[in-house]
Structure formats: C-alpha cells, structure tokens
Design an enzyme around this catalytic site. Structure first.
Site, PDB file in Angstrom:
ATOM      1  CG  HIS A  10      18.575   9.448  -9.097  1.00 24.57           C
ATOM      2  ND1 HIS A  10      17.597   9.648  -9.999  1.00 24.57           N
ATOM      3  CD2 HIS A  10      19.520  10.081  -9.464  1.00 24.57           C
ATOM      4  CE1 HIS A  10      18.305  10.063 -11.021  1.00 24.57           C
ATOM      5  NE2 HIS A  10      19.505  10.566 -10.734  1.00 24.57           N
ATOM      6  CB  SER A  36      21.035  10.390 -13.662  1.00 16.53           C
ATOM      7  OG  SER A  36      20.261  11.583 -13.301  1.00 16.53           O
ATOM      8  CG  ASP A  51      14.376   8.369  -9.936  1.00 16.60           C
ATOM      9  OD1 ASP A  51      14.574   9.631  -9.615  1.00 16.60           O
ATOM     10  OD2 ASP A  51      15.248   7.713 -10.573  1.00 16.60           O
TER      11      ASP A  51
END
Length: 519
Positions: A488, A231, A459
């Site tokens: 995610h 991320s 995602d």
C-alpha cells in the site's frame, strides 16, 4: 474488515482572507449584499482561529531506535466547529512540528496526512519521522490529527470491552438469524455514536478538514500549502486543492483514491485488490518451498488455502496466547493487514502456518489488532469510530440488506476470501444519524499548481487504477508516477527510485514527466 486507507482507512496553515477559507471560489456571488455577508463570515472565522503555541511534546509514541524527540514541538490550533456558523463553538486540532534541520534554505512546512480516514497523524509522524529525514532538512514536518481523530476532539462511540466484542463478532452472517443480529449490532453502534458524539458527527467530514488544513497553513505562516497525503490523505488533499486551488504549493498524493466511485464500487475494487495481493503473497510464499510454506505450490493454491483457513474460523475460532479467540472476522482483518506491506508478508505466512500446524491464532490476532487500533494494554484508538463518522459524512450512499444480497455474487467473484466481509461492510453508514455530503468527493483543481500523484501497481487498498483516475479528476498539470511494486503506497515502501523522484519534486520543484515509472 477493511476501511479505505487504514484499510484501511492506511495514510494523514498570515491572517485569514476570503480565499483562505474557500469563499471566493463559491458560485452564485452576483450581488454586493452576498459579498458583504461573506466578508462578515470570514471575519468571524478569523476570530475563531488561534495562533498555535508550540511547546515541548508529552505523551508521544516512542520513535525509531536512535531517534530523539527533544526537538519536537506540539500545539493545538483552535478552529470553528462549524465553518458556516463560526459562533457555534470551536474545536481543537492537535499538531506536532519537527523543525527543519538544514543545511539549505528552509522551504516552509510540509504537512502530512497518513490516511484512514481516522488515522492518527501526530503519533504517526512522531513514530516515523526518520523516514522523512531528507525532507526534514529543508521543511518543518507537521503532522496533525484531523477533527474527530485522536487528540482532536475524538469521536467516541463505545468502550474498549465493547470494541473487543464488535471486532470479534461475525461480519459475514450465513443465516437469517445471523443477519438479524448483524443489523441489530450496526444499529446499536450508530445509536451509541450519536449518544456519545452527536454534536460532533455533522462536522468531521473532509469538507471541514480541508478548511482546517488551510487554517494550519495560514497559522504557520506559509503562503502556499506543501502537502504529503497517503491513501485517504489523497482524498483530503484533492478536496483541499478543489476548495483552495490558489493555495496549493508542492503536493504529493501517494496511494490515490478515486473519489468519483460509489462506496460499492470502491469496496468492490478494493476486494479485487486484496485478492490480487493475496495471490502475489502466495506466489512469494510458495517459492520458499513446502517446508517454509506448507500452504500450496503456487499463488492461487496458497490464496485458496488461506481462504479455507479463515472460513474455518467461523465454526472453530483459534486460541491465542492472550486468552482471546481468533474469530473469522479477526482472521480476515489480520490477513488483510498482512498484505499492506511486503515487510509484513513473513508475519502473515507464519501466522497462517501457526493456524494450520499449531492451531494457534496469536500472530494473526496481533495483525488484526494493529489494523483495528487495539493497543497492547487492551485500549483502542478511536480509529473505527472516526473512520465511520468521516466516511458517512463524506457521501450520501446508504445501502440495504437487499443491496448486499444483490451485490454479493460480484464481491465473491472479486475475492472469494475478502469479498463477503467487504460486501457486508457496505452497511457501515446505514442508519447513520448524519445524511452526508457528496461535495466532499469533488477534487477537480485545474488551476492549481502541479500535483504529483503516485501509484503502486500492487497496491491492495488503493488499487493502481485509482491513481490515473485521480490525475484525470484533478485536471490541470497533475502528473502520475508509477511504482511497479507491492504493498500500500509507494514512498514508504522504501523504493529508492520513488524516493529520489518525490524528494526532487518536494525539495527542488522538479516534477517528473506524466507517466514516469519506477521498476
């Protein structure tokens, strides 16, 4: 509501040389006097970076059942607060190391950043180390709290009681009076952050964090950085590769961020991503039948019902078992949190059913608390404060009330459920006391070693299109691995194909062909 990566923002280094601190990559070095000044600066930096003294850890969160933390070692690495002025003071970077277990030749260290920005890397690795057992055989696993986060000179703004008020307050104002109150709360928060952490705020951005990463690499004696970023960690890893392309070893960037986008476009595409995920969740829920999922007969109808439930909280918050109320803001956050992983879908479904059938918001509030960094004892991690400080340091985008009003139709179209709160979130950095630096968005690294970017088609927080965009921005020999899945990130989804490909790259240097896919 959400922040990139955790939204979150949710994932998370020989002596110094000129290259180790990014000085030889700077432009405009035509004269010998400039080179001499750079040598003096590098020498000054070298004196402010300590060698970590590894000791038994204390105060780590509990690991998975059956996992012992007796091998774990913790340390604090001292680095300059301001790399441009090394004599201006230092900051401590908290580290945790899990030594390689063998068998096989040790490959060095593998440094993790699990996202945020503002995510706790020490605690996250301590909790989740069992997920990386195969990698731990040949790597020392290292987690760190980036500057301003957790144990690393944390940014602080307000106390826990005030955080309870902030997270519950209406973040989708509907009237002029509510808008005025919303703007006043944001201004008050920025003022509180400046009062509590003003000296720190200009120095917590990704540009400095990437230099800290290289200091960690040098301090543990690795000639190259082996890195696993999730991320926001892909943003940090990409900027590191830009600043230190010659120091990149094997790097995996999972759940990629497209750093070229404006803050508004990032938020707009995130809103669409969460709406898609909500419909996907709704379809799975509907397939269970009306008894288990009395919210609708297909994905769209479940998503619409969810929106109606959450909107109703604006007028009538729900009771919870702990005595707090589930407001619309907390409900939105809880619903978004439940979309991060398919493993969380049953909790989200039950939370929505509880809200409808029992008028009880306990489970949705639990999900919101996890997303907001609220612990069981009512205290908060500094996730929100650090997220705001790092986000605002990493760009110059600053939006106005007029911008929010102008963009609101696009956000509502992208996500009738999450769009409004994400549009109002554009004001996160408005009035922030630090101007920000767009150089943090630069990730081009065409001369770096091959980097593996991993994207998940389902995602919500880092939409799949961002993965191919990051590959393009990195340039060079970066390759894209695609998971056709939900949630995610990809590696921590547990998908066997993704784990096999990523582990083969990190352990054996086998980079998959660009465009490889795991179904």
């Amino acid at each position: 509501m959400a922040l990139i990566g955790s939204i979150p923002g949710i994932a998370t280094a020989s002596t110094a040389t000129l290259a180790a601190f990014g000085l030889i990559s700077c432009s405009g070095w035509a004269d010998r006097a400039g080179r001499a000044a750079a040598v003096r600066t590098a020498a000054a930096v070298d004196r402010t970076v300590s060698k970590p003294q590894w000791k038994r850890c204390a105060g780590l969160p509990a690991p998975d059942p059956g996992v012992s933390q007796s091998r774990y070692r913790c340390a604090t690495l001292t680095v300059p607060l301001d790399y441009a002025a090394p004599s201006a003071g230092t900051i401590g970077i908290a580290l945790v190391k899990i030594p390689a277990t063998g068998p096989g030749r040790r490959l060095g260290s593998l440094l993790f950043n699990f996202g945020g920005p503002g995510g706790d890397g020490v605690g996250t690795l301590a909790r989740a180390a069992a997920e990386y057992t195969a990698l731990n055989a040949r790597y020392d696993l290292i987690g760190f709290d980036p500057r301003g986060v957790g144990r690393s000179s944390p940014v602080t703004c307000v106390n826990d009681r005030t955080m309870d008020q902030i997270t519950a307050e209406d973040d989708t104002p509907d009237t002029a009076a509510e808008e005025t109150a919303h703007l006043a709360r944001r201004a008050s928060y920025a003022k509180a952050c400046q009062a509590a952490s003003g000296r720190l705020l200009p120095h917590v951005g990704t540009l400095s964090a990437a230099r800290d990463v290289d200091a960690i690499r040098a301090a543990v004696g690795d000639p190259k950085l082996n890195y696993f970023g999730v991320s926001y960690g892909t943003w940090l890893g990409g900027n590191y590769a830009h600043q230190f392309p010659g120091n990149v070893g094997r790097a995996v960037l999972d759940g990629a961020v497209d750093t070229r986008l404006t803050s508004a476009d990032l938020a707009l595409q995130q809103a669409a991503g969460f709406q898609r995920a909500l419909v996907g969740f709704g379809a799975a829920c509907a397939r269970l039948g009306a008894k288990a999922c009395p919210l609708g007969g297909d994905g769209e109808s479940v998503a619409a019902a969810t929106g109606k439930i959450l909107a109703g909280l604006d007028r009538k918050p729900l009771k919870t078992s702990g005595g707090r109320r589930l407001t619309q803001s907390l409900g939105d956050t809880g619903a978004a949190a439940g979309l991060y992983s398919k493993q969380a879908w049953p909790y989200l479904a039950q939370g929505l059913v509880d809200a409808v059938k029992r008028h009880d918001g306990t489970l949705l509030l639990m999900l919101a608390d996890l997303q907001n960094g609220r612990r069981g004892d009512g205290s908060y991690a500094n996730l929100t404060a650090a997220n705001t400080a790092i986000t605002c340091a990493d760009g110059t985008d600053r939006y106005t009330l007029a911008d929010v009003r102008r963009l609101m139709p696009e956000f509502r179209k992208a996500s009738p459920v999450f769009g409004p709160s994400m549009a109002w979130g554009l004001l996160q950095c408005t009035g922030w006391p630090v101007k920000g630096d767009d150089a943090a968005r630069e990730v081009s690294a065409p001369s770096a070693a091959p980097i593996l970017v991993v994207g998940n088609t389902g995602d919500p927080a880092t939409p799949y299109a961002w993965a191919s965009a990051l590959v393009k921005s990195l340039g060079g020999r970066a390759a894209l691995l695609t998971l056709k899945g939900e949630g995610h990130g990809a590696y921590d989804s547990g998908d066997a194909c993704v784990r096999r490909v990523v582990d083969s790259y990190l352990l054996d240097g086998l980079l998959p062909a660009d465009g490889a896919t795991c179904d």
